[in-house]
Design a protein around this motif. Structure first.
Motif, mmCIF file in Angstrom:
data_model
loop_
_atom_site.group_PDB
_atom_site.id
_atom_site.type_symbol
_atom_site.label_atom_id
_atom_site.label_comp_id
_atom_site.label_asym_id
_atom_site.label_seq_id
_atom_site.Cartn_x
_atom_site.Cartn_y
_atom_site.Cartn_z
ATOM 1 N N LEU A 35 26.588 -20.563 -108.985
ATOM 2 C CA LEU A 35 25.708 -21.232 -109.964
ATOM 3 C C LEU A 35 25.842 -20.431 -111.260
ATOM 4 N N TYR B 182 17.431 -22.924 -110.860
ATOM 5 C CA TYR B 182 18.364 -22.237 -109.964
ATOM 6 C C TYR B 182 17.733 -21.856 -108.623
ATOM 7 N N LEU C 256 24.694 -16.305 -107.914
ATOM 8 C CA LEU C 256 23.998 -16.766 -109.113
ATOM 9 C C LEU C 256 24.413 -15.896 -110.290
ATOM 10 N N THR D 275 23.627 -15.897 -114.065
ATOM 11 C CA THR D 275 22.953 -16.386 -115.262
ATOM 12 C C THR D 275 22.162 -15.216 -115.830
ATOM 13 N N PRO E 254 16.037 -17.950 -116.496
ATOM 14 C CA PRO E 254 16.671 -18.656 -115.358
ATOM 15 C C PRO E 254 17.094 -17.702 -114.238
ATOM 16 N N GLY F 213 15.386 -17.627 -110.732
ATOM 17 C CA GLY F 213 16.350 -17.968 -109.675
ATOM 18 C C GLY F 213 16.288 -17.026 -108.490
#
Lengths: 310, 310
Positions: B136, B149, B165, B167, B171, B175
């Motif tokens: 992601l 997320y 993940l 990011t 976020p 997440g």
């Protein structure tokens, strides 16, 4: 029908950012885009004045498609742009919200092949048969010969269609050989062309090089016209504040519309100055403020004859 | 098959100019463009390593079409991007040929509606059934909830698909509630998340917040891995000079490919560091130099176990 030619059409993109700093990363707060290139701007103003306009030139690639889509919604404007294999350029105006300054990034435009240029010239001659006047506007994309405008001017003159040439640098210098009816340089362009920084002297020199009439745009001071019929200065009532983007294109639209309506020179010039000032005053770059235009036309533009032989 | 998610895909445009000056007009000497957004970059590197990759996320408008066209030519990459009514963003990197500096202008991306986001979540769950791992990646476009997320991480974990993940900011913070298997923040992102500027301490804090393993990228110093299986540092043999654009995305591809190939951590980390350094060394931003990669992998990356309990 009036024809405007924009060989190097563009998608004009405006980005608003808060504080542009080289070598930094910026979040764009607002994106706007519209079909651009001088001839397309001239066409929009002519259409707003009630004229039927056909736009031609080149459009290619995805950006060209976006430009053409953007024209479909404009009443009075017909799209006769010719497809080209290369991609129409983008121009990016980065407006700094903190300072109001604009930083401009201009892509070069598609490389036009000899076959595409040849096909354009044929299509242009066909368009001339229905034209009341033609404007040749802006820069040349890569591949188009630097003397291109001289040929297009000659084709228009052969077809007995009055032709206005609005470009700069070498394309202007070479274009004069075709003997255009009208050119509309600004003071810098005129100085570059003639070597003279005195606008009246420079305009006279430009006429000797082949332009029948020269309308020099002197920024906030308005226009200086040197024509076989006489010389005039036309000035807005006061200094107007705003965004000058497109003001020159609006002046071209004013001159062309006055020409096809057979207005006397002073009225043509008043219209061009009023449109130009109303474009500076408009909130959206390149649009004109109709109320301001009508007010300026009604009371504001002073046109005075210049002394001396034409 | 590996799935990469790029909710805020982009068309990455690079302009070369000679001397960028605010408030001036610039001719762009060279224009290049390619599909962008972190997950798309990760997918290209994974495909170059021989993996089958499916890319998803949102693509809309003319720019979205250009992004999708740009993906059709990439072997090993399947396009499962979801159409959206808004327009995919452009990012503009203005490279100054005189200084080598890059100035970045990033459009915000399309505003995604609730219905579009809901449809994406369903499509994502369908994709998970065939996925060996999922990444992601990147920022959220306007309209997507900031906690997005966490939901996607949970969906992957429910489907028993390992999830990375990558990011930053809110976020990332939100997440972590979904308990991703892997996060790959850089030192700044890790400090923003945890408040600690000491990478080891910060990575441990990030694990406590929900990340099973934390691979912190420390720029030229390589990677710090804090995992349930142990802690390692992996560093390139020497400082590599070049363009760091995409180096982090290449590291993600290295980690993911190592995961699906069931490599032990030290080999995964060595691969990630070698790919990252080979990306810095590549002449084209975001590509990796395969020869450099193989050389670095063969002899260059030093992986050392860190002291202390995991």
């Amino acid at each position: 029908m009036i024809v405007t030619v924009t060989l190097n059409t563009a998608l004009d993109i405006t980005y608003r950012v808060r504080g542009l700093r080289p070598h930094a990363s910026h979040r764009i707060t607002e994106v706007t885009e519209r079909p651009g290139g001088k001839g397309l701007n001239v066409a929009r103003v002519l259409a707003a004045l009630g004229h039927e306009v056909t736009v031609t030139g080149f459009a290619g690639g995805t950006t060209g498609d976006v430009v053409r889509e953007g024209l479909t919604g404009v009443p009075g404007v017909s799209d006769a742009l010719m497809p080209v294999a290369g991609a129409t350029r983008r121009t990016i105006a980065v407006v700094d919200e903190l300072t109001g300054d604009t930083t401009q990034l201009n892509e070069p435009g598609p490389t036009v092949t000899a076959a595409e240029w040849s096909a354009f010239q044929e299509a242009f001659e066909d368009l001339l048969s229905g034209a009341a006047a033609v404007a040749l506007c802006g820069s040349l994309p890569p591949g188009v010969p630097v003397g291109a405008y001289a040929g297009l001017v000659r084709a228009a003159r052969t077809a007995q269609v009055p032709v206005l040439l609005d470009t700069s640098g070498e394309p202007l210098r070479r274009g004069l050989a075709g003997r255009p009816d009208l050119i509309k340089p600004n003071a810098d362009e005129l100085a570059e062309l003639t070597g003279s920084h005195e606008p009246l002297r420079a305009a006279q020199a430009a006429r000797r090089r082949g332009a029948r009439s020269v309308i020099a745009s002197l920024g906030p001071e308005g226009l200086l016209a040197v024509t076989p019929e006489g010389r005039w200065r036309a000035a807005p009532p006061a200094h107007v504040h705003g965004n000058p983007t497109g003001a020159g294109d609006s002046a071209v639209a004013g001159l062309l519309s006055g020409l096809v309506e057979h207005l006397p020179w002073p009225e043509r010039l008043a219209r061009a100055v009023a449109l130009s000032a109303a474009t500076v005053l408009a909130p959206v770059a390149g649009e004109f403020d109709r109320t301001a235009y009508e007010e300026l036309l009604g009371r504001g533009v002073e046109v005075t004859a210049e002394a001396g032989a034409a």
